[in-house]
Design a protein around this motif. Structure first.
Motif, PDB file in Angstrom:
ATOM      1  N   GLU A 151      10.077  59.275   9.991  1.00 25.83           N
ATOM      2  CA  GLU A 151      10.111  59.486  11.436  1.00 25.83           C
ATOM      3  C   GLU A 151      11.547  59.697  11.881  1.00 25.83           C
ATOM      4  O   GLU A 151      12.426  58.887  11.577  1.00 25.83           O
ATOM      5  CB  GLU A 151       9.525  58.269  12.147  1.00 25.83           C
ATOM      6  CG  GLU A 151       9.492  58.425  13.658  1.00 25.83           C
ATOM      7  CD  GLU A 151       8.914  57.192  14.329  1.00 25.83           C
ATOM      8  OE1 GLU A 151       9.689  56.481  15.010  1.00 25.83           O
ATOM      9  OE2 GLU A 151       7.708  56.939  14.155  1.00 25.83           O
ATOM     10  N   ASP A 171      14.111  59.375  17.789  1.00 27.88           N
ATOM     11  CA  ASP A 171      13.565  60.155  18.891  1.00 27.88           C
ATOM     12  C   ASP A 171      13.782  59.402  20.194  1.00 27.88           C
ATOM     13  O   ASP A 171      13.355  58.257  20.325  1.00 27.88           O
ATOM     14  CB  ASP A 171      12.075  60.380  18.646  1.00 27.88           C
ATOM     15  CG  ASP A 171      11.472  61.398  19.563  1.00 27.88           C
ATOM     16  OD1 ASP A 171      12.220  62.072  20.302  1.00 27.88           O
ATOM     17  OD2 ASP A 171      10.239  61.527  19.560  1.00 27.88           O
ATOM     18  N   LYS A 214       6.736  62.067  21.196  1.00 30.12           N
ATOM     19  CA  LYS A 214       7.053  61.617  19.847  1.00 30.12           C
ATOM     20  C   LYS A 214       6.963  62.800  18.872  1.00 30.12           C
ATOM     21  O   LYS A 214       5.975  63.513  18.841  1.00 30.12           O
ATOM     22  CB  LYS A 214       6.084  60.526  19.427  1.00 30.12           C
ATOM     23  CG  LYS A 214       6.555  59.724  18.256  1.00 30.12           C
ATOM     24  CD  LYS A 214       5.860  58.372  18.308  1.00 30.12           C
ATOM     25  CE  LYS A 214       6.569  57.327  17.552  1.00 30.12           C
ATOM     26  NZ  LYS A 214       7.864  56.939  18.000  1.00 30.12           N
ATOM     27  N   LEU A 257       5.826  63.251  12.101  1.00 29.54           N
ATOM     28  CA  LEU A 257       6.495  62.749  10.908  1.00 29.54           C
ATOM     29  C   LEU A 257       6.774  63.912   9.965  1.00 29.54           C
ATOM     30  O   LEU A 257       6.164  64.970  10.060  1.00 29.54           O
ATOM     31  CB  LEU A 257       5.630  61.693  10.223  1.00 29.54           C
ATOM     32  CG  LEU A 257       5.283  60.470  11.077  1.00 29.54           C
ATOM     33  CD1 LEU A 257       4.419  59.503  10.280  1.00 29.54           C
ATOM     34  CD2 LEU A 257       6.516  59.785  11.601  1.00 29.54           C
ATOM     35  N   HIS A 292      16.817  58.493   9.366  1.00 25.69           N
ATOM     36  CA  HIS A 292      15.528  58.420  10.054  1.00 25.69           C
ATOM     37  C   HIS A 292      15.306  57.020  10.618  1.00 25.69           C
ATOM     38  O   HIS A 292      15.877  56.042  10.143  1.00 25.69           O
ATOM     39  CB  HIS A 292      14.396  58.811   9.100  1.00 25.69           C
ATOM     40  CG  HIS A 292      14.478  60.237   8.691  1.00 25.69           C
ATOM     41  ND1 HIS A 292      15.253  60.653   7.627  1.00 25.69           N
ATOM     42  CD2 HIS A 292      13.945  61.357   9.221  1.00 25.69           C
ATOM     43  CE1 HIS A 292      15.168  61.958   7.518  1.00 25.69           C
ATOM     44  NE2 HIS A 292      14.385  62.410   8.474  1.00 25.69           N
ATOM     45  N   TYR A 329       9.904  54.740   8.142  1.00 29.14           N
ATOM     46  CA  TYR A 329       9.053  55.479   7.207  1.00 29.14           C
ATOM     47  C   TYR A 329       7.672  54.861   7.224  1.00 29.14           C
ATOM     48  O   TYR A 329       7.466  53.737   7.686  1.00 29.14           O
ATOM     49  CB  TYR A 329       9.634  55.469   5.794  1.00 29.14           C
ATOM     50  CG  TYR A 329       9.608  54.116   5.118  1.00 29.14           C
ATOM     51  CD1 TYR A 329       8.513  53.733   4.345  1.00 29.14           C
ATOM     52  CD2 TYR A 329      10.656  53.227   5.251  1.00 29.14           C
ATOM     53  CE1 TYR A 329       8.483  52.487   3.733  1.00 29.14           C
ATOM     54  CE2 TYR A 329      10.644  51.986   4.647  1.00 29.14           C
ATOM     55  CZ  TYR A 329       9.542  51.619   3.888  1.00 29.14           C
ATOM     56  OH  TYR A 329       9.514  50.394   3.288  1.00 29.14           O
TER      57      TYR A 329
END
Length: 151
Positions: free
Chosen positions: A40, A43, A48, A51, A120, A123
């Protein structure tokens, strides 16, 4: 790392991307007992983002296999031990309107933990037979992979 994908297949994929005028990027499918690793993005917006699979932009002078191993290592901390299959690819335009070809490979890793994220937010291990929160292009790649694995 000893890939099952042949060097000539990697070369053909690179050559075709070059002929087509697309910049190659790679994505890796890491399977842990029927679950795939998805990442991910950080953000901050109201919507959203879907993924994504671990991956990387192929650097100048770098082979596709090297880019796969580097991308997985940089984004997850996992070590690729083999590249089993070229699962598929798709083309798109980058945010600055350059054509990109994202090539996807099923990989083996030394171990599936610990995951060490560098770029990121989080996960998830998502079941292949579940509703995957990914783009339609990635969903097609994962459907192809599921069919490849299940026969």
């Amino acid at each position: 790392m000893s890939p099952t994908v042949s060097e000539s297949e990697f070369e053909d994929l690179s050559r075709q991307a070059e002929i087509d005028g697309t910049a190659p990027r790679v994505g890796a499918i890491i399977d842990r007992g029927g679950q795939v690793l998805l990442l991910e993005r950080h953000d901050t917006g109201p919507i959203k983002a879907p993924l994504k699979l671990p991956g990387a932009t192929v650097l100048s002078g770098e082979s596709l296999a090297e880019a796969v191993a580097r991308g997985v290592r940089e984004e997850t901390g996992l070590i690729v031990t083999g590249i089993r299959h070229h699962v598929g690819d798709f083309d798109y335009l980058s945010p600055d309107a350059h054509p990109v070809r994202r090539l996807h490979f099923a990989v083996d890793v030394a171990t599936t933990d610990p995951i060490r994220l560098t770029a990121h937010a989080r996960y998830v291990w998502a079941p292949l037979d579940g509703e995957l929160p990914v783009t339609s292009s990635i969903r097609r790649i994962l459907d192809t992979y599921r069919n490849l694995v299940l026969g």
